[in-house]
Enzyme design. Sequence first.
Site, short mmCIF file in Angstrom:
data_model
loop_
_atom_site.label_atom_id
_atom_site.label_comp_id
_atom_site.label_asym_id
_atom_site.label_seq_id
_atom_site.Cartn_x
_atom_site.Cartn_y
_atom_site.Cartn_z
N CYS A 86 17.62 5.76 48.96
CA CYS A 86 18.76 5.00 48.41
C CYS A 86 18.65 3.51 48.79
O CYS A 86 17.82 2.81 48.26
CB CYS A 86 20.06 5.64 48.88
SG CYS A 86 21.49 5.09 47.95
N HIS A 113 19.55 11.39 47.31
CA HIS A 113 19.58 11.84 48.71
C HIS A 113 18.98 13.24 48.85
O HIS A 113 19.65 14.23 48.55
CB HIS A 113 21.03 11.84 49.21
CG HIS A 113 21.56 10.46 49.39
ND1 HIS A 113 21.46 9.76 50.56
CD2 HIS A 113 22.17 9.63 48.50
CE1 HIS A 113 21.99 8.57 50.41
NE2 HIS A 113 22.43 8.45 49.17
N GLU A 119 18.44 14.75 51.56
CA GLU A 119 18.95 15.40 52.77
C GLU A 119 20.21 16.22 52.52
O GLU A 119 20.58 17.04 53.35
CB GLU A 119 19.20 14.35 53.87
CG GLU A 119 20.34 13.36 53.63
CD GLU A 119 19.95 12.16 52.75
OE1 GLU A 119 18.98 12.27 52.00
OE2 GLU A 119 20.66 11.13 52.81
#
Length: 521
Positions: free
Chosen positions: A87, A177, A179
């Site tokens: 990001c 993202h 994660e």
Amino acid sequence: MSPEVNLKKILIIDFGSQFTQLIARRVRELGVYSQIISHKKINNQLLETPNINGIILSGGPLNVYEVKKVKFNKKILNSKVPILGICFGHQIIAKEFGGKVNKSETREFGLANIKKINNSKLTKNFFNKKGFNNVWMSHSDEVTKIPKGFKVVASSTNSKFAIIESISENFYGIQFHPEVTHTQNGKKLLKNFIFSICKSKKNWSSKFQKKILINNIKNYVGSSKVICALSGGVDSSVVAKLLKSAIGKNLICIFVNTGLLRKNEEFEILNTFKKRFKFNLIYVDAKNLFLNKLKNISDPEKKRKIIGNQFIKVFEKYSKKIKNVEFLAQGTLYPDLIESKSATGSQSSKIKSHHNVGGLPKKMKLKLVEPLKYLFKDEVRKLGLELNLPKNVILRHPFPGPGLAIRMPGIVTKEKLKILKEADAIFIQSLISNNLYSKIWQAYAALLPVKTVGVMGDNRTYEYICLLRAITSQDGMTADFFTFKKEFIQSVSNKIINNIKGVNRVVYDVTSKPPSTIELE
Ligand code: XMP
């Protein structure tokens, strides 16, 4: 107290993202040590250590052109190890190498479908057979021109440069993202980066984590005394056991029995910690005190406040009797901190303040020891098992600080507490013997402040309603009710009504959260 060790690691540079600890957690899940450091604290010495296998640049709330605030240390990009920007990190890479970043015309938050454009080591087994994947986006700036030497790996409708790479320089940038769990195969992408690109080897486990945390506590606390409020819940139990392993008798635990605990809980806590583990444990029987303070109080917020304040008063009174205490140990977990501020000190938006044993450390001039503050609940549970804590302590459902008082709307009485403890014990025991306990995130019995008419034998009864609640959840933020088979819930209802005088009706709560909360008050 962060674990600083001489292990090969993935360095995570934090730009203030709410997700930075989640990145670290994913790297740990893959069995590799990671260290988070604020971008403000990066120095040459740190970047020159031979222990770094790769670097991840986190997301963050800043704009890459806010030069003063970003203070990006360009040496990071010369560190000769693979770098993955996520990001904001992706945008920094693009900008620093001569690409362009602009405000997006449409902000992109939530799920986006990206399409494979080119093959990459980073995306092995990441896309579906047709070359697409659903990913989680959360950005308002976007890369609009990629630097020379970079190629596009994937695009979405709104992000032409959703994944970019420069193989010759070993730089990878992703706008989404990986994660967060909403990104499909996000962990595979991180795995590819860590093992195929950075060539990391597995070096991290709960066993190792235990060793490092114990070592850190020893170094931080030295020969000082530490006090800890032990409630018997997972977090305080794990903190106490860690400290006991590190400093032995210099840890003094105070266990306040508010009388609002579940059936036999006080005996279990005393047996486990005092008898079995030989803790230096002060037991305070404050049952009557709490009952008196709660007399005729039915407002939920007042009940909570009284319990919280009284707890602090009792804890303070007993801890003052111990001489030369310097530290207070708390079982703060990362999700408790995540909403207050970025744990590494980088800029992030403050969402709400976190209160634990509120006010105590300041008032008593104590320093805090919070060894679990970078961990998530499931990691704490694993650590607890590693510390030989009994499974029933570690795998226990969450229990609120104000205890049974917020599971009996209306006034709290001795009689109601007795009924509730029995009903709850029957429900929980039935869950355990039917192998349902571990499938449920939290379950309990509550006592409603209404009496209804029933018939038992030939007699009319007029007794309380017992409400059962069982929910599934990931983190307690949202929840759904658990679906039981009719036979199970019927048998629990029968057991409660046949064994407990004072209850003649059992109901099951079928609301999710939201709109309801998990607890009743
Ligand atoms: P709610 O009722 O807000 O609960 O949906 C979410 C989770 O938090 C627990 N809870 C508390 N835990 N002190 C605590 O330590 C409290 O005052 C408290 N209130 C709620 C609740 O049991 C559930 O797991």
